[in-house]
Design an enzyme around this catalytic site. Structure first.
Site, PDB file in Angstrom:
ATOM      1  N   GLU A   1       4.575  22.236 -46.823  1.00 25.29           N
ATOM      2  CA  GLU A   1       6.039  21.566 -46.231  1.00 25.29           C
ATOM      3  C   GLU A   1       6.516  20.400 -47.212  1.00 25.29           C
ATOM      4  O   GLU A   1       6.083  19.279 -46.679  1.00 25.29           O
ATOM      5  CB  GLU A   1       5.795  21.253 -44.667  1.00 25.29           C
ATOM      6  CG  GLU A   1       5.357  22.308 -43.842  1.00 25.29           C
ATOM      7  CD  GLU A   1       6.349  22.309 -42.553  1.00 25.29           C
ATOM      8  OE1 GLU A   1       6.851  23.131 -42.229  1.00 25.29           O
ATOM      9  OE2 GLU A   1       6.263  21.001 -41.942  1.00 25.29           O
TER      10      GLU A   1
ATOM     11  N   HIS B   1       1.819  17.222 -39.013  1.00 31.07           N
ATOM     12  CA  HIS B   1       3.249  17.515 -39.258  1.00 31.07           C
ATOM     13  C   HIS B   1       3.681  16.273 -39.950  1.00 31.07           C
ATOM     14  O   HIS B   1       3.314  15.182 -39.342  1.00 31.07           O
ATOM     15  CB  HIS B   1       3.991  17.925 -38.266  1.00 31.07           C
ATOM     16  CG  HIS B   1       5.383  18.468 -38.627  1.00 31.07           C
ATOM     17  ND1 HIS B   1       6.190  17.646 -39.120  1.00 31.07           N
ATOM     18  CD2 HIS B   1       5.891  19.788 -38.738  1.00 31.07           C
ATOM     19  CE1 HIS B   1       7.419  18.490 -39.157  1.00 31.07           C
ATOM     20  NE2 HIS B   1       7.151  19.710 -39.158  1.00 31.07           N
TER      21      HIS B   1
HETATM   22  P1  PGA Z   1      13.075  23.114 -40.564  1.00 31.22           P
HETATM   23  O1  PGA Z   1      11.676  22.433 -40.113  1.00 31.22           O
HETATM   24  O2  PGA Z   1      12.988  24.420 -40.486  1.00 31.22           O
HETATM   25  O3  PGA Z   1      14.147  22.678 -39.752  1.00 31.22           O
HETATM   26  O4  PGA Z   1      13.256  22.625 -42.003  1.00 31.22           O
HETATM   27  C1  PGA Z   1      10.396  22.946 -40.642  1.00 31.22           C
HETATM   28  C2  PGA Z   1       9.375  22.141 -39.826  1.00 31.22           C
HETATM   29  O5  PGA Z   1       9.490  20.851 -39.622  1.00 31.22           O
HETATM   30  O6  PGA Z   1       8.334  22.529 -39.744  1.00 31.22           O
END
Ligand code: PGA
Length: 233
Positions: free
Chosen positions: A160, A99
């Site tokens: 992401e 992540h």
């Molecule tokens: P968020 O986070 O939905 O708060 O933008 C997503 C993530 O970090 O996986």
């Protein structure tokens, strides 16, 4: 097709509030009119200390569990790390790996993420590998370097975009579709999901172009997560 709706709590919740959340979500799943199990795969990714108790709580539910990280090493002298052996018997199906918050705050690099993916695959835990454009290519190379066959392994790749995470600036759906299609060409057996400011109001658009969503902020309250499930059905 069944869509993954993954709640990534990050470092939020107490054990008490976590148990409450699971009770509320389980309750909704049991009583919902739409066939949630047909249409969605809800997954909870809580802080690691809650996994033991929560695994008991979700035993008879369609709610599955994931871990937010994994040791890049097997069992041994690695103080502070949680390895796949430690998670055995807890029914952990997924591991979120690489992540951007781990890269940003904990110095995680592609090679470490690749080692973690290998540990997960060996243990039968499905890795959810988080990528953004700047590191999609290098992460892919790092996996090839340690002989993880990305064309054969079943993995989940989470697209992401950094600017979309926790900002309220969810990414353009067309752009997400383009990247999802590109990733599917590289990771041929994998599902590709989107993460970044997903809410009940926009989830439908992302589910039309991806195999699921990774949700941070909008997964913290049980009511919000239930709304996401409703919007996904
Ligand atoms: P968020 O986070 O939905 O708060 O933008 C997503 C993530 O970090 O996986």
């Amino acid at each position: 097709m069944t869509k993954l709706i993954i709640a990534n709590w990050k470092s939020n919740h107490t054990l008490f509030s976590a148990l409450n959340w699971v009770d509320q979500v389980n309750n909704y799943i049991e009583t919902a009119e739409s066939d949630i199990a047909e249409l969605t795969k809800p997954v909870l990714v809580p802080p690691a200390p809650f996994l033991g108790l929560l695994s008991e709580k979700v035993k008879n539910s369609i709610l599955q569990l994931g871990t937010q990280d994994l040791s890049p090493y097997p069992a041994g002298s690695y103080t502070g790390e949680v390895c796949t052996d430690n998670l055995q018997d807890l029914n952990i199906d997924y591991a979120v790996l690489g992540h951007s918050e781990r890269r940003r705050y904990f110095g995680e690099i592609d090679e470490m993420v690749a080692d973690k993916v290998k540990q997960a695959v060996r243990a039968g835990i499905t890795p959810i590998i988080c990528v953004d454009e700047p590191y999609l290519e290098s992460q892919t190379q790092a996996l090839k370097d340690i002989d993880v066959d990305i064309t054969k392994e079943e993995m989940i790749v989470a697209y992401e975009p950094l600017a979309a995470i926790g900002s309220g600036n969810n990414a353009d759906v067309k752009q997400v579709k383009t990247v999802v299609d590109d990733i599917k060409e590289i990771y041929q057996q994998s599902l590709v999901i989107y993460g970044g400011s997903v809410t009940a109001d926009n989830v439908e658009h992302y589910l039309a172009v991806a195999d699921g969503v990774l949700v941070g902020g909008a997964s913290l309250k049980a009511e919000d997560f239930i709304q996401l499930l409703q919007a996904a059905c």
